[in-house]
Design a protein around this motif. Structure first.
Motif, PDB file in Angstrom:
ATOM      1  N   GLY A 100      -6.646  -1.391  29.083  1.00  0.00           N
ATOM      2  CA  GLY A 100      -5.462  -0.522  29.004  1.00  0.00           C
ATOM      3  C   GLY A 100      -4.343  -1.135  28.182  1.00  0.00           C
TER       4      GLY A 100
ATOM      5  N   VAL B  34     -13.835   1.445  29.991  1.00  0.00           N
ATOM      6  CA  VAL B  34     -13.562   1.425  31.437  1.00  0.00           C
ATOM      7  C   VAL B  34     -13.756   2.827  32.012  1.00  0.00           C
ATOM      8  N   ASP B  35     -14.011   2.884  33.304  1.00  0.00           N
ATOM      9  CA  ASP B  35     -14.174   4.186  33.976  1.00  0.00           C
ATOM     10  C   ASP B  35     -12.841   4.832  34.266  1.00  0.00           C
TER      11      ASP B  35
ATOM     12  N   TYR C 293      -8.440   6.747  26.629  1.00  0.00           N
ATOM     13  CA  TYR C 293      -9.539   5.887  27.072  1.00  0.00           C
ATOM     14  C   TYR C 293      -9.787   6.149  28.544  1.00  0.00           C
ATOM     15  N   GLY C 294     -10.974   5.793  29.004  1.00  0.00           N
ATOM     16  CA  GLY C 294     -11.363   6.003  30.396  1.00  0.00           C
ATOM     17  C   GLY C 294     -12.634   6.816  30.454  1.00  0.00           C
ATOM     18  N   GLY C 295     -13.172   6.979  31.626  1.00  0.00           N
ATOM     19  CA  GLY C 295     -14.416   7.724  31.780  1.00  0.00           C
ATOM     20  C   GLY C 295     -15.574   7.099  31.026  1.00  0.00           C
TER      21      GLY C 295
ATOM     22  N   PRO D  84     -11.453  -3.777  33.128  1.00  0.00           N
ATOM     23  CA  PRO D  84     -10.362  -3.601  34.090  1.00  0.00           C
ATOM     24  C   PRO D  84      -9.665  -4.903  34.500  1.00  0.00           C
TER      25      PRO D  84
END
Length: 123
Positions: free
Chosen positions: A99, A122-123, A16-18, A73
């Protein structure tokens, strides 16, 4: 609702992310709703978008004992009326940053538990 494009099976989250997620050898930009029947895009960008309406699929399909809500976040306190909706449906709910929600979902999914996740990207 049933005809919405989705992955027609449950899957662990690989990354995950970006602004998105990787699962089942594919990637998705945006938030996702992971249930035993599949993984769907979820039209939620921030915790204030989380409502009974945006969680309608969870209540309609059932089949889970616990829904993990990844709130992005930051932590988020779920409104009491929405908590009562989960109680009435006999679904446990736990809201936490994305997360920890992904990690907890993957553990419970791997154990074969009846778990779902509503995850804000989330970024």
């Amino acid at each position: 609702m049933a005809d919405d494009p989705h992955l027609p099976r449950a899957a662990a989250i690989d990354a995950y992310g970006g602004g998105g997620f990787r699962f089942a050898e594919m990637s998705h930009r945006g938030s996702v709703l992971c249930l035993p029947g599949g993984v769907w895009p979820w039209p939620v960008n921030r915790p204030s978008d989380i409502t009974e309406h945006t969680l309608a699929r969870v209540f309609a399909v059932g089949g889970i004992d616990l829904l993990l809500v990844g709130t992005g976040p930051q932590p988020w306190a779920m409104p009491e009326a929405l908590r009562w909706r989960f109680r009435d449906a006999r679904i446990g709910v736990d809201a936490m940053p994305t997360g920890p929600a992904v990690r907890t979902y993957n553990i419970l999914f791997g154990e074969g538990r009846r778990v779902g996740a509503a995850l804000i990207a989330v970024d």
